[in-house]
Design an enzyme around this catalytic site. Structure first.
Site: not given
Ligand code: IMP
Length: 431
Positions: A225, A13, A16, A40
């Site tokens: 991420q 977040d 990017k 996102g």
């Molecule tokens: P997952 O990727 O859904 O398995 O989530 C694992 C961890 O990564 C959690 O803490 C999510 O909130 C975090 N996470 C996954 N995608 C994003 C992103 O695009 N931005 C910020 N945090 C993310």
């Protein structure tokens, strides 16, 4: 001539999407190489907001090729929705503008069901995943039972793999996770429809990228991420399940490292995190609230409110080293307007010791007390500033101090969500 990777230098977040969109002008091809629709990217172009979860941000530019690399896990239903929405807005008019790796893994309904059920059962110890089935899809990939696009395209291979997986997953869902079993026929039919809609996009993207790079095309690798969510180098186990670092750009796209010349890390001028896990500079009080409100810190994917804190140089230094960053883009500087003092965390204290380097131990990270250096704040609004020299002296001092403590050049500062609210000090494609 450079190819450029853009990598999150914090917990995701970082903004990017905006930076990728900005440098997309200089690229011919934009490649996603990891993650899935857990990402996102919010883009604001001419005041219009578009959120993309899977399709690279280059889709908003008609002449760019968008590639979803082999390292991405793709939920076909979401991808189709996104393609349809983009088309309806006048983007992606030619199907040739989007290519999906035949080796990319497909997210299945059992991945989502497992992700959600596990988080429910973990209770307080939950990771705070996005619930999109990302982790379970990567687990299957590594366990060698995943379904890739090339498998989906072959009806007999798909049926055989799905039959085997459904049997095993349904047992796990019912017996261990106390969930309902999923229906083979329904999934088979739905995924047959997804295949028909997506098959025209599927190809050998590693080969395609190699051919285009040899022909002199410029590539932008779009990370999702952030470094601290990397499965190896992040705050394990509170991480995502893919390689979010520069190395992941190679393995996740099938392009060799010699083809990436510049690596730009994106960092906010402060820090945020969604989901669980340690966050040493987190602010629980009114300052955290102010950052959340002024920075509109709510997740683009899940709408969850983000945890907010001061800039943490320990984690960003780690990102600089891990990714081989050649520059940093500092985003959301405007959000800091109004604070009297702005602390920068330069190290941690744990058990009476100073910790300068990012610790692997979750215990150390969870107990780390930030060591702060206080900078003067400013009251001036920054959203209309377009030249670095026009920024107030206190702001320039803050940026320069961050540059010093992370040991890397800041090549850009962002002062608002719009494309034009950006001060570019160096374009990485020019090197
Ligand atoms: P997952 O990727 O859904 O398995 O989530 C694992 C961890 O990564 C959690 O803490 C999510 O909130 C975090 N996470 C996954 N995608 C994003 C992103 O695009 N931005 C910020 N945090 C993310």
């Amino acid at each position: 001539m450079s190819n450029v990777a853009i990598i999150g230098a914090q917990w995701g977040d970082e903004g990017k999407g905006k930076i990728v969109d900005l440098f997309t002008h200089d690229a011919d091809i934009i490649v996603r190489f990891q993650g899935g629709n857990n990402a996102g990217h919010t883009l604001v172009v001419n005041g219009k907001k578009t959120v993309l979860h899977l399709v690279p941000s280059g889709a908003l530019h008609g002449d760019k090729l968008c590639v979803i690399g082999n390292g991405v896990v793709v939920d076909p239903e979401i991808l189709i929705e996104e393609i349809d929405a983009l088309k309806a807005q006048g983007h992606l008019q030619s199907d040739a503008q989007l290519r999906i790796s035949e080796q990319a893994h497909v997210i299945m309904p059992y991945h989502k069901a497992i992700d959600l059920a596990r988080e429910r059962l973990r209770g307080k110890g939950k990771i705070g995943t996005t619930g999109r089935g990302i982790g379970p899809a990567y687990e299957d990939k590594v366990a060698r039972v995943g379904i890739r696009f090339v498998d989906l395209l072959e009806e007999d291979t798909f049926r055989e793999k799905l039959e085997r997986n459904i049997e095993e997953k349904n047992f796990y869902l019912k017996a261990i996770l106390q969930e309902k079993a999923l229906d083979f026929a329904e999934i088979h039919d739905n995924y047959g429809r997804y295949r028909d809609k997506l098959k025209g996009y599927v190809t050998n993207t590693g080969l395609l990228l190699d051919q285009r790079i040899r022909a002199g095309k410029r590539v932008l690798f779009e990370g999702a991420q952030g470094t601290l969510l990397d499965v190896d180098h992040g705050t394990y186990p509170y991480v995502t399940s893919s390689s979010t670092v520069t190395g992941g750009a190679c393995s996740g796209s099938g392009v060799g490292p010699q083809h990436i010349q510049q690596v730009i890390g994106i960092s906010k001028a402060y820090t945020t995190r969604v989901g669980s896990g340690p966050f040493p500079t987190e602010l629980d009080g009114p300052d955290g609230e102010t950052l959340r409100r002024e920075g509109a810190e709510f997740g683009a994917t899940t709408g969850r409110s983000r945890r907010c804190g001061w800039f943490d140089a320990v984690t960003v230094r780690h990102a600089v080293r891990m990714n081989g960053l050649t520059g940093v883009a500092l985003t959301k500087l405007d959000v800091l307007t109004g604070f009297k003092k702005i602390p920068i965390c330069t190290a941690y204290r744990f058990n009476g010791q100073t910790v300068d380097e990012f610790p692997a131990s979750s215990k150390v990270m969870a107990g780390a007390q930030p060591v702060y250096e206080e900078m003067d704040g400013w009251d001036e609004r920054l959203d209309d500033v377009r030249k670095f020299s026009d920024l107030p002296a206190t702001v320039r001092k803050y940026v320069k101090r961050i540059e010093e403590v992370i040991g890397t050049e800041i090549i850009l500062v962002s002062v608002g969500p719009g494309r034009e609210q950006t001060i570019v000090l160096r374009n990485p494609f020019d090197r």
